[in-house]
Design an enzyme around this catalytic site. Structure first.
Site, short mmCIF file in Angstrom:
data_model
loop_
_atom_site.label_atom_id
_atom_site.label_comp_id
_atom_site.label_asym_id
_atom_site.label_seq_id
_atom_site.Cartn_x
_atom_site.Cartn_y
_atom_site.Cartn_z
N ILE A 665 0.82 -1.22 0.00
CA ILE A 665 0.00 0.00 0.00
C ILE A 665 0.84 1.26 0.00
O ILE A 665 0.31 2.36 0.01
CB ILE A 665 -0.96 0.02 1.21
CG1 ILE A 665 -0.18 -0.11 2.53
CG2 ILE A 665 -2.01 -1.05 1.09
CD1 ILE A 665 -1.07 -0.01 3.76
N GLY A 666 2.16 1.14 -0.02
CA GLY A 666 3.00 2.32 -0.07
C GLY A 666 4.46 1.97 0.05
O GLY A 666 4.83 0.88 0.51
N PHE A 670 12.75 4.50 3.39
CA PHE A 670 13.37 3.50 4.26
C PHE A 670 12.70 2.13 4.22
O PHE A 670 13.13 1.23 4.91
CB PHE A 670 13.39 4.00 5.71
CG PHE A 670 14.13 5.29 5.88
CD1 PHE A 670 15.36 5.49 5.28
CD2 PHE A 670 13.57 6.32 6.62
CE1 PHE A 670 16.03 6.67 5.44
CE2 PHE A 670 14.25 7.51 6.78
CZ PHE A 670 15.48 7.69 6.17
N GLY A 671 11.62 1.98 3.44
CA GLY A 671 10.99 0.69 3.40
C GLY A 671 9.65 0.72 2.71
O GLY A 671 9.27 1.70 2.07
N VAL A 673 5.31 -0.50 2.89
CA VAL A 673 4.19 -0.70 3.82
C VAL A 673 3.19 -1.66 3.18
O VAL A 673 2.79 -1.48 2.02
CB VAL A 673 3.50 0.63 4.16
CG1 VAL A 673 2.37 0.41 5.16
CG2 VAL A 673 4.51 1.64 4.70
N ASP A 799 9.25 15.64 8.46
CA ASP A 799 8.85 15.15 7.15
C ASP A 799 7.32 15.24 6.97
O ASP A 799 6.67 14.28 6.61
CB ASP A 799 9.31 13.71 6.95
CG ASP A 799 9.36 13.30 5.48
OD1 ASP A 799 9.34 14.20 4.62
OD2 ASP A 799 9.42 12.10 5.19
#
Length: 988
Positions: A665-666, A670-671, A673, A799
């Site tokens: 979903i995203g 850094f990673g 989701v 952010d």
């Protein structure tokens, strides 16, 4: 124009325009001769109709927020004598037809964003007396034709990007009084003709690349009226002319940062001198009597700043320093070769705020009279040969924030009275002969504490745990004993810990596992014992770990910092084993082998014990699960079972269907989701953020998010359910964060749905209406207000952007992704102390404040800027990285230019469409038309007010931005107007 103070409210036909505020008319023709709206908080653009005021002689608009270009219609004002536009945001070029204003005498344009080369047309303004275009973005060379401005008295072009040399033609400006070209890129020498400007009072040319020497007649035959002479940060050489003493009107003399040599002449005649800055040269030549000029300053009764640091001054520090002006605020003698004692009379200088004698050869004791300097906040006496004790009178300095006494020969105890310095942030007493215990009173508000290389005894006080903002602690090379205090684990901001060279004993406390930000740790040369804690493996920022010469035993860990043999030292611990091969330690031997059992028997025993143990574990697990199920039934509806989940890699793998792309979903820096479904108790949707540990700073992001979210709770912050730090089935490190699933996705998907083509559930609207957008804006503002002002330690998100704003089932907005979040060290300071790691924080392009791009430190102002851009994006539907934003145009300027009349034109078209449809009524009814007009008017008022808030939050200067608490209040008022519970007049 935007008129926030309502100054123009009476500008209407009910009052003759000659009586309007800011207007002055001529007596004969009743025509406008003066338009004075300075410091009125006006914004917007200057109308080209200004050119129709043909009788205008004076136009004053300084200290406002006007933007856009200066209209070329200004050239029609041939009677104009004064054009005063400084401290605004005018951009573009100076109109080329400015030369038509043939009567112009004063042209002040500094503090704007004007650019281009200085127009040569200005040279035709023969009556011009003052030309100031400093603090802009002009480039190129200074036009030689400026030398034709025979009436010019003020020429200021500081703070631009000018290059090249200073034109010889400027020597023709015989009436020049003020000459300022500082902070540019000028090079070469100062033309000799400049020294013919006998009327000059101010000459200001710092921070360029100019070189040469100063003429011997300076201050006498050349500049007899000189008041301010600033040449610092250039490349000048040679001596300081003795004739400077004849400049009896001199107030400020600064030649710092050059290459001047020789003795400083007597300055006894400079009775008006206020500021003397000679630092960072080669003055003095390390000769006796190099500081004789200090005694000549006794007549300078207005002296406030005396700075002679970083030179070659030698000889004895004059006693006469005690009799200098009591107005002195700063004394700097740092880094010279000065001998002698610090005079006792230094306590007479009662207004001194900064006193610096470090890096000299001073001897004797520290005068207790320094304790009388109640305004002192910085005291630098380090790197000398001072002896005796630390005066207890220093505890009277209640404003003191920095005390540096290291590298001397001080002895005796550390006085408990230093606890009276309640604002002390930096204390360094290292490299002395101090003895006795560390007073618990001293450890109160410190950020850095260095007591190393002394003879301190007893234990490290438990009160060290009160230093929650402590970043640096060094008590190495003393005679401290007892154990490492458990309370040290409360110093969660600690990055450097040095305890080596003492007699500390016991084990490394478990509480130190909370020092997740530690970067350097030295516990060597003590009597510590026990095993090396495994939690040290998980410290993501640990770069140097020295455990050598203790009595540790057992296996050395092999992960984290222990992977790098050059980063770890364990020598001198004879009972250690294992570790990586480069440490060259013996292999660890099992207990059975030590007892002499055969390998075969060892294997049989191990397998048997393992089987028995496994059976027991399974039985206990079944019993626990049965009891747990009963407990869950009795506590139906409680969220406790989920909030305490402990999930393994396998659990998350199953929940996300093997981290399937269909569940993605995203994805971020850094990673990635994934949507997941937990089945332990009852199905629950979660969002699983899997860190890409190959990405730089991903581990730091994981720790930052855990540390932040574990200590904060707010309805507008995404809820972190649990974290998983494990290894995957291939033996690789695995880290993941599990959040509450937000069914309506991110704000970005809603704002840009038409462009992105994101599929939304059919039962949801296709876009956000104005009320929803305002509610979301308030939710985000409330979250930031909580982070900045309401939590126990202020935090900066770093952010803020639409992707990090998530929406739950009732469209409540929650701020997520705290991977870049930072704590502020000291909430009590008016100006926040920022995280020094901020230089690696970039945020997201378009939302990152300009000061971060220039190396500025992280602050709450940065979040406010990002929020302002977010608010403008919600209003316009345009990303800050839209292709239309190039050159000098950005989202902030785009909206600011539209204020106030054209805001509706720049709003998101889908938003306008929704507004129009929701405000429509029966067109056949007069009452309906009236209601429709009122509704539209109210909506336009709100759109304009929202735009103003967004622009005010995203201004370039950090301290001019709004506080988030004020943003919440203003947006709440806007919502009230929008819903009809408040009238537009009450809207901010």
């Amino acid at each position: 124009m935007t008129d926030t103070l309502g100054i123009l409210s009476s500008w209407n036909e009910s009052l003759h325009f000659c009586h309007w505020p800011g207007i002055t008319c001529g007596r004969r023709h009743q025509r406008v001769t003066v338009l004075d709206l300075q410091s009125s908080r006006l914004a917007g653009h200057l109308s080209p109709h200004i050119g129709n005021l043909s009788f205008l002689r004076i136009l004053r608009l300084q200290n406002n927020s006007f933007s856009h270009t200066i209209p070329p219609e200004i050239g029609r004002l041939f009677r104009l004598e004064r054009l005063i536009l400084y401290n605004n945001s005018f951009g573009g070029h100076i109109p080329f037809n400015i030369s038509r204003c043939c009567n112009l005498q004063y042209l002040r344009l500094y503090g704007n964003t004007l650019s281009g080369e200085p127009p040569t047309e200005i040279a035709s303004l023969s009556k011009l007396q003052e030309l100031d275009f400093g603090r802009n973005n002009f480039y190129g060379k200074i036009p030689p034709s400026f030398g034709n401005l025979s009436s010019l008295q003020v020429l200021s072009a500081s703070g631009n990007n000018l290059h090249g040399g200073i034109p010889n033609s400027l020597g023709q400006l015989r009436s020049l009084v003020f000459f300022s070209l500082g902070e540019n890129y000028l090079n070469g020498t100062i033309p000799p003709f400049i020294y013919n400007l006998s009327s000059i009072k101010v000459i200001y040319i710092p921070q360029n690349n100019l070189h040469g020497t100063l003429p011997p007649g300076l201050g006498h035959t050349i500049f007899p009226h000189l008041e301010i002479f600033v040449f610092h940060a250039n490349q000048f050489t040679g001596p300081v002319p003795a004739s400077i003493s004849n400049a009896s009107n001199l107030l400020l003399f600064s030649i710092a940062g050059n290459k001047f040599t020789g003795k400083v002449p007597s300055l006894a005649r400079l009775s008006n001198l206020n500021w003397l800055d000679l630092q960072e040269n080669n003055l003095g030549n390390n000769e006796e009597g190099g500081l004789d000029f200090v005694s000549s300053l006794l007549n300078c009764t207005n002296l406030e700043v005396l700075s002679v640091g970083v030179n070659n001054f030698g000889g004895v520090l004059p006693e006469s320093i005690s009799n200098l002006s009591t107005k002195l605020r700063s004394i700097n003698f740092l880094d010279n070769q000065i001998r002698g004692n610090i005079p006792i009379g230094v306590g007479n200088l009662i207004n001194v705020e900064r006193l610096g004698f470090s890096a000299n050869l001073l001897a004797g004791t520290i005068p207790s009279s320094i304790g009388k300097l109640n305004k002192l906040y910085e005291l630098f006496l380090n790197s000398n040969e001072l002896s005796g004790s630390v005066p207890s009178s220093l505890g009277n300095l209640t404003s003191l924030s920095t005390l540096l006494l290291q590298s001397n020969q001080l002895q005796g105890n550390i006085p408990q009275s230093l606890g009276g310095c309640r604002f002390m942030l930096y204390l360094d007493l290292s490299h002395n002969n101090l003895s006795g215990p560390i007073p618990k009173q001293v450890v109160n508000l410190l950020v850095e504490l260095d007591l190393s290389r002394n003879k301190l005894t007893e234990s490290i006080p438990m009160e060290v745990g009160n230093l929650q903002h402590l970043v640096f602690l060094d008590v190495s090379e003393n005679k401290l004993s007892s154990e490492i205090p458990q309370s040290l684990g409360s110093c969660t901001s600690l990055r450097s810990l040095y305890l080596s060279g003492n007699s500390l004993q016991g084990t490394i406390p478990k509480s130190l596992s909370s020092l997740r930000g530690i970067e350097e740790c030295d516990l060597s040369h003590n009597n510590l014992s026990g095993i090396i804690p495994n939690y040290l493996e998980s410290f993501p920022f640990l770069q140097n770990l020295n455990l050598s010469f203790n009595d540790f035993e057992g296996a050395v860990p092999i992960q984290g910092v222990f992977k790098n043999a050059s980063a770890v030292s364990v020598v001198g611990n004879t009972r250690l084993c294992g570790g990586i091969p480069h440490l060259r330690l013996p292999k660890c031997i099992s207990t059975q082998a030590k007892r002499g059992l055969s390998p075969k028997l060892n294997l049989i025993i191990s397998v048997s014990c393992g089987v028995v143990g496994l059976v027991l574990v399974l039985l206990l697990a079944l019993l626990y699960r049965s009891r747990k199920a009963r407990a869950l039934k009795s506590t139906s509806g409680s969220s406790l079972g989920v909030s305490l989940l402990k999930l393994s890699y396998g659990d998350l793998l199953k929940a996300t269907d093997g981290f399937s792309a269909s569940n993605l979903i995203g994805a971020g820096s850094f990673g990635s989701v994934y949507k997941g479904i937990l089945n332990q108790h009852e199905e629950r949707n979660v969002a699983v953020k899997v860190l890409n540990l190959q990405t730089s700073r991903a581990s730091r992001s994981f720790i930052s998010e855990c540390e932040t979210l574990k200590s904060i709770r707010h309805r507008n912050l995404v809820k972190l359910l649990t974290a998983c730090s494990s290894i995957d089935f291939q033996g690789n490190d695995f880290k993941a964060l599990v959040y509450e699933f937000m069914v309506n996705g991110s704000l970005d998907e809603w704002l840009h749905i038409s462009a992105e083509g994101v599929d939304r559930p059919t039962n949801l609207p296709k876009n956000l209406n104005l009320t929803q957008r305002v509610n979301i804006a308030i939710d985000v503002a409330c979250a930031l207000d909580y982070l900045h002002n309401c939590s126990h330690m202020p935090k900066v998100h770093c952010d803020i952007k639409p992707n990090n704003i998530l929406l739950n089932s009732d469209m409540t907005a929650c701020v997520g992704d705290f991977g870049l979040a930072r704590y502020l060290r000291d909430a009590s300071c008016p100006s926040p102390l920022h995280d020094s790691s901020s230089n690696v924080i970039k945020g997201t392009i378009g939302y990152t404040p300009p000061e971060y791009g220039m190396g500025g430190e992280v602050s709450t102002y940065g979040d406010v800027y990002s929020y302002g851009i977010l608010l403008l994006e919600m209003l316009t539907g345009k990303r800050p990285t839209d292709d239309m934003f190039n050159g000098g145009m950005d989202l902030h300027n785009f909206v600011m230019m539209a204020l106030p009349e054209h805001v509706r034109e720049i709003c998101d078209p889908l938003l306008v469409q929704i507004v129009e449809s929701s405000s429509s009524t029966n067109p056949r009814s007069n009452r309906g038309n009236h209601a429709q007009n009122d509704q539209r008017k109210r909506v336009v008022e709100c759109l304009t007010s929202i735009a103003r808030v967004g622009v005010a939050c995203s201004v370039a200067m950090p301290r001019e931005r709004k506080d988030m608490s004020n943003v919440v209040a203003e947006l709440s008022l806007i919502r009230d107007v929008l819903t009809g519970t408040r009238t537009p007049r009450e809207c901010p």
